[in-house]
Design a protein around this motif. Structure first.
Motif: not given
Length: 456
Positions: A50-70
């Motif tokens: 697939a040539p493109e991926v939508s923004s929803t499927f590009r999204r990940r948390p600011g940090t893998p940990l449960n911190t305020l950066r999440n």
């Protein structure tokens, strides 16, 4: 980087190894006539190309940990589609049993927070020649209704069309509200609407309080009976799935003077009663169901990530007679509808949060063993396609949702409509809910008892 909505942060914050917070689904497809042995692999190759991926499927948390950066989302510029999309084959004999066992294992594992929070598994090797697709995506990204709509938009009602976008591909820009940039008038209207919601909450709360005082049997938080489903759980899951004809349920609804959703709840109530009787674990008081209600049609935001509230309803499991059980469910759902009447979407969400709040607190704090249950089981009915859909000529036969269980909630029943059927997906803690697959037989027996009681 963008800020995360509060409810999305909650879904991430509640997640632990024992409590994966993704929603999923199993789809079954019949390949088109003349499809070769490489049909599944060809579909897989198209997906990873697939040539493109939508923004929803590009999204990940600011940090893998449960911190305020999440509190923030990051969007990855490059997506490793060969990681997110996988081709698998079932072990022999390739029955639905082997498929469900495999999905149970996949649904038990956490999504990798170092990557965008989704996976898609294309499965070949079914003995009946069909193709299966299992997908999962974090609840912080979408709710069940949105996930099903994303699937439908990647399919077509034209069996001859073979150039369809991937489910994770971008869609055409919407022209609805919210897509035209900054709008001072729109912002002012939003502010006025919010002010009206807040002002209207006081009389709404007074009305609901009077209803609770008047009708003392209304299900409320922390009043559900203790059951074997309201215990701490482990990380392993078991998944079961089956379809029932919509016409059967509609005939029961017409004969009993009930809604289709009432019949679904009564069917589930009867199945849970029989299952608990076989486990010598049926409470004297009726089980209370937590019933999600989609607000997408009210908010006008069809692509919204999470737009849902909840009501609580008795399942009448203390009643052996199916019609008496139906009457109890009809009364309970009528009370819930009266409580929700006239509320704005924001007020509805606030009411749902109030009902769900005690469960979220006790589950997150590990106190489900020491406090009365807020409710006993989730039963969710998600609207699906109304006409046959196809993926590169392969006909969609079934959509079986796989949802979430948590401490204090060892069982979840979610179903989706699909043209002329209702497709049930039952997910449970592997340890706390033994022989979960037996619920499928109990669901059939419960529906048959309803048909007999209604004179059908």
């Amino acid at each position: 980087m963008r800020l995360m909505a509060p409810n999305d942060f909650v879904f991430l914050g509640l997640e632990t190894r024992e409590h994966p917070m993704h929603v999923g689904g199993l789809e079954l497809f019949t390949p088109p006539e003349g499809a070769g042995e490489d049909f599944a692999r060809n579909l897989y190759n198209e997906l990873i190309s697939a040539p493109e991926v939508s923004s929803t499927f590009r999204r990940r948390p600011g940090t893998p940990l449960n911190t305020l950066r999440n509190l923030t989302w990051r969007e990855d510029a490059e997506i490793d589609l060969e990681y997110h999309v996988r081709l698998s084959a079932l072990p022999r004999p390739g029955r639905i049993r082997e498929l469900l066992e495999t999905v149970s294992l996949w649904h038990s594992s956490l999504l990798d927070r170092h990557r965008p929070l989704w996976e898609m598994h294309v499965v070949e090797g079914l003995s009946d020649g069909r193709l299966a697709v299992y997908t999962k995506i974090h609840h912080a990204l979408v709710d069940g209704v949105t996930a099903l709509r994303l699937l439908q938009k990647s399919l077509t009602d034209d069996a001859s069309e073979t150039s369809l976008p991937a489910p994770f591909a971008p869609r055409q820009p919407r022209t609805a509200r919210g897509s035209r940039g900054f709008n001072p008038l729109g912002l002012a209207k939003t502010g006025l609407s919010l002010t009206g919601d807040v002002a209207g909450s006081v009389p709404a709360a007074y009305r609901i309080g009077r209803q609770i005082m008047r009708e003392r049997d209304i299900p409320l938080p922390l009043r559900a009976p203790k059951s074997m489903f309201n215990v701490p759980i482990g990380g392993a899951r078991r998944f079961a799935a089956q379809s029932w004809s919509l016409d059967r349920l509609r005939r029961v609804a017409k004969a009993a003077g009930s809604t289709l959703n009432d019949v679904v709840l009564c069917m589930c109530g009867g199945a849970l009663r029989e299952y608990l009787l076989t486990q010598n674990a049926l409470p004297e008081k009726p089980l209370i169901a937590f019933v999600p209600v989609s607000l997408h049609s009210l908010t006008g935001e069809a692509e919204a990530g999470n737009a849902v509230t909840v009501v609580m309803a008795s399942l009448g499991t203390d009643e052996d007679d199916p019609l008496a059980r139906m009457k109890a469910i009809r009364r309970s759902m009528g009370q819930a509808k009266e409580m929700m009447a006239g509320l704005s979407p924001l007020q509805s969400i606030a009411l749902g949060a109030t009902l769900a709040g005690p469960f979220a607190l006790t589950s997150a704090a590990g106190l489900s063993s020491f406090t009365p249950p807020t409710f006993n089981v989730i039963i969710s009915n998600v609207p699906g396609p109304k006409k046959p859909l196809y993926w590169n000529g392969a006909k969609l036969d079934g959509i079986y949702p796989a949802s979430i269980v948590m401490d204090g909630l060892a069982l979840n029943i979610t179903l989706a409509s699909n043209v002329d059927s209702l497709d049930f997906g039952v997910i449970g803690c592997r340890q706390s809910v033994p022989h979960l697959q037996h619920l499928l037989r109990h669901l059939e027996d419960s529906l048959a008892s309803l048909e007999k009681a209604a004179g059908l």
